[in-house]
Design an enzyme around this catalytic site. Structure first.
Site, PDB file in Angstrom:
ATOM      1  N   LYS A 205     -11.825  11.966  -3.028  1.00 12.66           N
ATOM      2  CA  LYS A 205     -12.823  11.135  -3.698  1.00 12.66           C
ATOM      3  C   LYS A 205     -14.230  11.649  -3.379  1.00 12.66           C
ATOM      4  O   LYS A 205     -15.071  11.812  -4.251  1.00 12.66           O
ATOM      5  CB  LYS A 205     -12.658   9.681  -3.249  1.00 12.66           C
ATOM      6  CG  LYS A 205     -13.611   8.728  -3.924  1.00 12.66           C
ATOM      7  CD  LYS A 205     -13.423   7.312  -3.421  1.00 12.66           C
ATOM      8  CE  LYS A 205     -14.597   6.454  -3.893  1.00 12.66           C
ATOM      9  NZ  LYS A 205     -14.594   5.126  -3.303  1.00 12.66           N
ATOM     10  N   GLU A 211     -10.791  18.045   6.414  1.00 13.68           N
ATOM     11  CA  GLU A 211      -9.425  18.584   6.359  1.00 13.68           C
ATOM     12  C   GLU A 211      -9.102  19.135   4.968  1.00 13.68           C
ATOM     13  O   GLU A 211      -8.545  20.225   4.816  1.00 13.68           O
ATOM     14  CB  GLU A 211      -8.408  17.481   6.700  1.00 13.68           C
ATOM     15  CG  GLU A 211      -8.464  16.956   8.124  1.00 13.68           C
ATOM     16  CD  GLU A 211      -9.364  15.737   8.273  1.00 13.68           C
ATOM     17  OE1 GLU A 211     -10.360  15.625   7.535  1.00 13.68           O
ATOM     18  OE2 GLU A 211      -9.063  14.901   9.154  1.00 13.68           O
ATOM     19  N   GLY A 266     -10.383   4.527  -1.485  1.00 13.08           N
ATOM     20  CA  GLY A 266      -9.429   5.606  -1.204  1.00 13.08           C
ATOM     21  C   GLY A 266      -7.993   5.120  -1.101  1.00 13.08           C
ATOM     22  O   GLY A 266      -7.085   5.673  -1.720  1.00 13.08           O
ATOM     23  N   ARG A 267      -7.766   4.051  -0.331  1.00 11.44           N
ATOM     24  CA  ARG A 267      -6.386   3.598  -0.112  1.00 11.44           C
ATOM     25  C   ARG A 267      -5.848   2.792  -1.292  1.00 11.44           C
ATOM     26  O   ARG A 267      -4.722   2.303  -1.241  1.00 11.44           O
ATOM     27  CB  ARG A 267      -6.285   2.811   1.192  1.00 11.44           C
ATOM     28  CG  ARG A 267      -7.256   1.653   1.317  1.00 11.44           C
ATOM     29  CD  ARG A 267      -7.294   1.132   2.752  1.00 11.44           C
ATOM     30  NE  ARG A 267      -8.333   0.132   2.964  1.00 11.44           N
ATOM     31  CZ  ARG A 267      -9.600   0.396   3.251  1.00 11.44           C
ATOM     32  NH1 ARG A 267     -10.004   1.649   3.319  1.00 11.44           N
ATOM     33  NH2 ARG A 267     -10.472  -0.562   3.453  1.00 11.44           N
ATOM     34  N   GLU A 352      -6.207  -0.088   7.703  1.00  6.49           N
ATOM     35  CA  GLU A 352      -7.562   0.360   7.358  1.00  6.49           C
ATOM     36  C   GLU A 352      -8.322  -0.770   6.651  1.00  6.49           C
ATOM     37  O   GLU A 352      -9.542  -0.810   6.664  1.00  6.49           O
ATOM     38  CB  GLU A 352      -7.519   1.617   6.476  1.00  6.49           C
ATOM     39  CG  GLU A 352      -8.799   2.445   6.574  1.00  6.49           C
ATOM     40  CD  GLU A 352      -8.761   3.748   5.777  1.00  6.49           C
ATOM     41  OE1 GLU A 352      -8.311   3.736   4.615  1.00  6.49           O
ATOM     42  OE2 GLU A 352      -9.193   4.786   6.305  1.00  6.49           O
ATOM     43  N   HIS A 383      19.107   1.937  15.343  1.00  6.12           N
ATOM     44  CA  HIS A 383      19.612   2.678  16.502  1.00  6.12           C
ATOM     45  C   HIS A 383      18.463   3.125  17.382  1.00  6.12           C
ATOM     46  O   HIS A 383      18.574   4.098  18.124  1.00  6.12           O
ATOM     47  CB  HIS A 383      20.435   3.867  16.015  1.00  6.12           C
ATOM     48  CG  HIS A 383      21.591   3.422  15.173  1.00  6.12           C
ATOM     49  ND1 HIS A 383      22.804   3.071  15.707  1.00  6.12           N
ATOM     50  CD2 HIS A 383      21.677   3.184  13.835  1.00  6.12           C
ATOM     51  CE1 HIS A 383      23.615   2.680  14.737  1.00  6.12           C
ATOM     52  NE2 HIS A 383      22.950   2.719  13.590  1.00  6.12           N
ATOM     53  N   LYS A 510     -15.259  11.051  12.807  1.00  3.06           N
ATOM     54  CA  LYS A 510     -15.571  12.208  11.963  1.00  3.06           C
ATOM     55  C   LYS A 510     -16.845  12.892  12.460  1.00  3.06           C
ATOM     56  O   LYS A 510     -16.907  14.120  12.575  1.00  3.06           O
ATOM     57  CB  LYS A 510     -15.796  11.763  10.507  1.00  3.06           C
ATOM     58  CG  LYS A 510     -14.542  11.305   9.792  1.00  3.06           C
ATOM     59  CD  LYS A 510     -14.867  11.014   8.340  1.00  3.06           C
ATOM     60  CE  LYS A 510     -13.750  10.259   7.650  1.00  3.06           C
ATOM     61  NZ  LYS A 510     -14.053   9.848   6.288  1.00  3.06           N
TER      62      LYS A 510
HETATM   63  O1  F6P Z   1     -10.957   8.760   6.724  1.00  5.43           O
HETATM   64  C1  F6P Z   1     -10.659   7.670   5.923  1.00  5.43           C
HETATM   65  C2  F6P Z   1     -10.839   7.940   4.471  1.00  5.43           C
HETATM   66  O2  F6P Z   1     -12.127   7.662   4.110  1.00  5.43           O
HETATM   67  C3  F6P Z   1      -9.846   7.120   3.660  1.00  5.43           C
HETATM   68  O3  F6P Z   1     -10.269   5.840   3.379  1.00  5.43           O
HETATM   69  C4  F6P Z   1      -9.646   7.979   2.464  1.00  5.43           C
HETATM   70  O4  F6P Z   1      -8.495   7.614   1.812  1.00  5.43           O
HETATM   71  C5  F6P Z   1      -9.585   9.341   3.113  1.00  5.43           C
HETATM   72  O5  F6P Z   1     -10.545   9.285   4.131  1.00  5.43           O
HETATM   73  C6  F6P Z   1      -9.810  10.531   2.203  1.00  5.43           C
HETATM   74  O6  F6P Z   1     -11.088  10.548   1.637  1.00  5.43           O
HETATM   75  P1  F6P Z   1     -11.443  11.483   0.415  1.00  5.43           P
HETATM   76  O7  F6P Z   1     -10.587  11.101  -0.734  1.00  5.43           O
HETATM   77  O8  F6P Z   1     -12.888  11.240   0.142  1.00  5.43           O
HETATM   78  O9  F6P Z   1     -11.188  12.915   0.828  1.00  5.43           O
END
Ligand code: F6P
Length: 546
Positions: A205, A211, A266-267, A352, A383, A510
């Site tokens: 987003k 990452e 995002g979520r 979150e 188990h 971060k």
């Molecule tokens: O680190 C949390 C977060 O902001 C989440 O809420 C989100 O889903 C994820 O990072 C990824 O963010 P982006 O889509 O901006 O890479």
């Protein structure tokens, strides 16, 4: 008025004390209608919530609590596009992405449905272009593999729903997911791909997540190192982002940049173009069925009376355990292999969203909020960690989730799976008394040994669970199931008076992570770094320089 000073809250506190020594197995014996009283269905999903430590009186006060907390006006505010994510001044409109009604959906007085429909059309066109082979790689070869790179909400939803809908895969494309910045993952995935037939889909987003950026740069370097010209990047790299200029600057063709809006968290983004990997795996028609299932649950959530409203019921039961029974955790147990990722999906969604500690005016909450969410597929958990749920000195409410039928069903296996699922809920609820345990021991055992061993075997029971069943996990039902949990989390956030839609807690990590990275590269420690962190960096640098 803080919710914990309301009459409903006080009544629930008193009822928790009053029933502290009651046992559900006695309630079942006394009331043959209990299961009918505490069961509800909607959108093809049936919830038996009779195995909870609630009476009709407790349930009524939970509903009163929802009224007091303002669940109905809050729900209206969300669906009406008000800026309920007030710390980021944003509307929360993932429901617009799965809206199929004729009426407009307004955000800031502007109907967003034309752009939602345009986004759906673009997802469909690209899915079709890849499935028919009309979009090829730079050497003219058909694309066979998609590497989807993203993390958090830009990963869990697409990956877990793609996995859950395996029986609906069209087998036109192999879709792979990479999230972790640990280089092992992207290396492993790329090592088995042919650059000429691979499309890399960057899902972010913000387009700024460390990452995802690093993994995409590594994929680009791998692609160019194979001899592909720079101009071919536009055919092999696509992005889903609200930061379209950044994607274009990366070298992506604007036609292959799928935009998303600020009002999609995002979520909650799997319903947007972020969900495209799902469409690439299962085809657009199935993807639309997924959206329609969630739309059906939205309609149910908006219109059903609170006492028959599935997300409201699940949310309030969670409040009952968290705030009145001191439950620290909640476990999700899908009895369906393809739904094995669902606990991890709900973990981000719930933790979150409601892992928060402030009310809107910034003051601290005076009660517990979001629980720890964990779980795994049944029967595997039986188990392993179920031991603590059965006999540990705590309450961990459980959601058992079971499709009544599965595609290409092996009846012997499925009956065993279901029997384990139902047997677990029965064992948790009924338990086994000291007398039952003692009488089952061999006659020739010493009486004193019997007492000791029986004590160890006692299962207290009275452990709560919901059993959630549906005919089968088709795309429509999965959409409804995910929306059920989204709205459950929403209801709890309203009761706890927290903002379920920001995530400031992840930000500090971060920022500090980037400072540490600078120190690893430069050897210059930041003034704020504690001695432990500095020693770890030095240790890492020594290993790096060896
Ligand atoms: O680190 C949390 C977060 O902001 C989440 O809420 C989100 O889903 C994820 O990072 C990824 O963010 P982006 O889509 O901006 O890479």
């Amino acid at each position: 008025m803080p919710i914990n000073t309301s009459p409903a809250w006080n009544a629930l506190s008193q009822l928790a004390n009053k029933h502290a020594n009651d046992h559900m197995r006695d309630w079942f014996l006394a009331d043959p209608t209990r299961v009918a009283t505490f069961s509800e269905s909607a959108c093809g999903i049936h919830i038996d919530f009779s195995k909870n430590t609630i009476t009709q009186e407790i349930f009524n006060h939970l509903i009163e609590l929802a009224h007091t907390a303002g669940v109905e006006p809050a729900r209206r505010a969300m669906f009406n596009g008000e800026a309920i994510n007030f710390t980021e001044d944003r509307a929360v409109m993932h429901t617009a992405l799965r809206h199929f009604g004729d009426e407009p959906v307004l955000v800031d007085g502007h109907d967003v449905m034309p752009e939602v429909n345009a986004s759906r059309a673009k997802i469909k066109a690209f899915t079709d272009a890849l499935h028919t082979g009309s979009h090829t790689g730079y050497t003219g070869k058909v694309i066979t593999d998609v590497v989807s790179i993203g993390i958090g909400g830009s990963f869990l939803g697409p990956k877990i729903m793609t996995e859950a809908l395996k029986p609906y895969h069209q087998h036109k494309l192999n879709v792979h997911f990479v999230a972790n910045v640990d280089g092992c993952h992207i290396q492993d995935v790329l090592a088995l791909r042919d650059p000429e037939t691979t499309l890399v889909l960057m899902s972010s987003k913000s387009f700024g997540t460390q990452e995802t950026q690093q993994n995409t740069l590594t994929a680009k370097a791998w692609f160019l190192a194979s001899g592909a010209p720079q101009s071919a990047v536009a055919l092999h790299f696509a992005a889903i982002s609200s930061n379209v200029p950044a994607a274009v600057e990366f070298g992506m063709d604007p036609d292959l940049v799928f935009s998303m809006d600020d009002w999609v968290g995002g979520r909650y983004s799997l319903w947007s173009a972020i969900g495209m990997p799902i469409a690439l795996a299962i085809g657009y028609a199935n993807f639309e069925a997924l959206l329609k299932g969630s739309y059906a649950m939205d309609t149910h959530f908006k219109t059903a009376p609170l006492a028959q409203n599935l997300p409201v019921i699940l949310g309030l039961l969670g409040v009952w355990y968290r705030n009145f029974q001191d439950a620290q955790a909640h476990v999700l147990l899908p009895y369906y292999h393809y739904l094995r990722g669902f606990p991890a999906y709900v973990q981000q969604l719930d933790m979150e969203s409601n892992g928060k500690r402030n009310t809107p005016d910034g003051s601290p909450v005076e009660y517990a909020t979001g629980p720890v969410i964990f779980g795994s597929e049944g029967t595997n958990g039986q188990h392993s960690f179920h031991q603590l749920i059965h006999q540990g000195d705590t309450i961990i409410p459980a959601d058992f989730i079971l499709p009544l039928r599965v595609p290409q069903q092996n009846d012997a296996h499925h009956a065993m799976l279901a029997s384990n699922c139902f047997g677990q809920t029965q064992a948790l609820m009924q338990g086994k008394t000291f007398a039952q345990c003692r009488s089952a021991l061999p006659d020739d055992m010493a009486e004193s040994d019997k007492d000791v061993l029986a004590a160890h075997k006692v299962m207290p029971g009275n452990k709560p669970s919901n059993t959630i069943t549906f005919a089968q996990l088709d795309p429509f039902t999965l959409g409804a199931l995910v929306a059920l949990y989204e709205h459950k989390v929403f209801v709890q956030g309203v009761v706890w008076d927290v903002n379920s839609f920001d995530q400031w807690g992840v930000e500090l990590g971060k920022v500090l992570g980037n400072q540490v990275l600078d120190a690893i590269h430069s050897g210059q420690m930041h003034a704020d770094m504690d001695s432990s962190t500095q020693a770890l960096i030095s240790q890492f640098r020594e290993a790096l320089l060896k």
